[in-house]
Design a protein around this motif. Sequence first.
Motif, PDB file in Angstrom:
ATOM      1  N   LEU A 159      42.114  27.517  37.543  1.00 50.90           N
ATOM      2  CA  LEU A 159      42.225  28.010  36.165  1.00 50.90           C
ATOM      3  C   LEU A 159      41.448  27.028  35.300  1.00 50.90           C
ATOM      4  O   LEU A 159      41.956  25.984  34.900  1.00 50.90           O
ATOM      5  CB  LEU A 159      43.684  28.096  35.714  1.00 50.90           C
ATOM      6  CG  LEU A 159      43.896  28.535  34.256  1.00 50.90           C
ATOM      7  CD1 LEU A 159      43.262  29.901  34.011  1.00 50.90           C
ATOM      8  CD2 LEU A 159      45.374  28.553  33.907  1.00 50.90           C
ATOM      9  N   GLY A 214      46.708  34.747  26.691  1.00 54.30           N
ATOM     10  CA  GLY A 214      45.954  35.641  27.569  1.00 54.30           C
ATOM     11  C   GLY A 214      44.630  36.074  27.012  1.00 54.30           C
ATOM     12  O   GLY A 214      43.983  36.955  27.572  1.00 54.30           O
ATOM     13  N   ALA A 245      41.420  32.655  31.881  1.00 45.55           N
ATOM     14  CA  ALA A 245      42.861  32.710  32.136  1.00 45.55           C
ATOM     15  C   ALA A 245      43.375  34.136  32.245  1.00 45.55           C
ATOM     16  O   ALA A 245      44.358  34.400  32.926  1.00 45.55           O
ATOM     17  CB  ALA A 245      43.602  31.973  31.021  1.00 45.55           C
ATOM     18  N   ASP A 282      47.739  37.151  35.673  1.00 42.64           N
ATOM     19  CA  ASP A 282      48.961  36.834  34.941  1.00 42.64           C
ATOM     20  C   ASP A 282      50.147  37.047  35.863  1.00 42.64           C
ATOM     21  O   ASP A 282      50.451  38.168  36.256  1.00 42.64           O
ATOM     22  CB  ASP A 282      49.072  37.726  33.694  1.00 42.64           C
ATOM     23  CG  ASP A 282      50.257  37.336  32.821  1.00 42.64           C
ATOM     24  OD1 ASP A 282      51.115  36.567  33.295  1.00 42.64           O
ATOM     25  OD2 ASP A 282      50.313  37.808  31.660  1.00 42.64           O
ATOM     26  N   TYR A 316      50.366  31.533  35.008  1.00 40.42           N
ATOM     27  CA  TYR A 316      49.258  31.935  35.879  1.00 40.42           C
ATOM     28  C   TYR A 316      49.408  31.439  37.314  1.00 40.42           C
ATOM     29  O   TYR A 316      48.715  31.914  38.207  1.00 40.42           O
ATOM     30  CB  TYR A 316      47.925  31.424  35.304  1.00 40.42           C
ATOM     31  CG  TYR A 316      47.622  32.014  33.953  1.00 40.42           C
ATOM     32  CD1 TYR A 316      47.114  33.300  33.842  1.00 40.42           C
ATOM     33  CD2 TYR A 316      47.875  31.289  32.792  1.00 40.42           C
ATOM     34  CE1 TYR A 316      46.844  33.852  32.603  1.00 40.42           C
ATOM     35  CE2 TYR A 316      47.603  31.829  31.545  1.00 40.42           C
ATOM     36  CZ  TYR A 316      47.094  33.113  31.454  1.00 40.42           C
ATOM     37  OH  TYR A 316      46.846  33.659  30.226  1.00 40.42           O
TER      38      TYR A 316
END
Length: 356
Positions: free
Chosen positions: A69, A93, A98, A102, A131
């Motif tokens: 990430l 979000g 990123a 989710d 995440y």
Amino acid sequence: MTKRYPFKFLDSYGKTDTDIFFGRDPEIEALYEMTFQSDILLVYGASGTGKTSLINCGLASRFQAHDWLALSIRRGNDLNAALQQKLDEAASGTDSEAADLDLSWLDEDEESTEAPSSALSQQLQAIYRQYFRPIYLIFDQFEELYVLGSKAEQAEFIRNVQEIQSVEHPVKMIFVIREEYLGHLFEFERSVPQLLRKKLRVEPMNLDKVGQVVRGGAQLNLSNIRLQAGQETAIIEGIFQKIKGKEQTLAIQLPYLQVFLDKLYLHITGDESRQADALFTTQALSEIGDIGDVLRNFLEEQAIRIQKTMADRHADLPEDTVWQILSPLATLEGTKEPMLETTLIKRLPTLAPCRS
């Protein structure tokens, strides 16, 4: 299928460019190994050596989506504010990197048993749970903190880094800086001793790396450039020699290579859309000048474009004024010089305001 122009000119490479990113395999492997050895990495090198591309394309290509990430952070007006904005985007979000994955549903009902911590560390912990991927904070062009930032901003950033280090979840920091600014890191290293323990210098391009870039681009399945059969080595050596010139060096600057390859393509095709096929030949190479001529023509073209753009906006900007503005933004060594607008104005006190 549509053919692809395999060179990026002066743009950096991103995660979608892995198929056209050549010449940096050893550096990619070394940096990848370092990510498992330390939570803080320092990547440095001369301006234009491709440090950003090495991370955003090369290093990123080594990770699976669930292992990476990456949050890239540029100072803007304040590095601490930029860091906070990037974390807010990841938490909401809206950050493009990123937003790919989710997994917040995994711990919707989880109650935290961790001791109270700062807002920064709490936010990083929340992003990790959201995440479920190791977080990589990439501070690109980190020298801007010292060139443009205040002592207060620097001190606050050091405190933030120390706070980030206390986070239990996997959070790694990569600092990307031009090597001439390494001396500015003295106070930072005193507070964060790990800073210089794992570092990688990104070297200029030697003949072997230039060959990898040119051959790789030409051998790509959908590439719209090809090398003259039987003359591949001569073409690569000729390109290297024209860029090296009379300099007694074994390496050349990556931006020079990028500009030269683009100019060679345009000389052959004349197609500024970069869609036409081009055959790189020793004859075509002999028809264009060395890097000095290429760069001179390139800069003149850019000055004319800036002047035309300003004219289209109803602003009167003479060509010599364009050069007055551009000149302070480069050092005597030919590297870019970060500068605040107020500083530029002070250096150009006689510059007349444009009429709009």
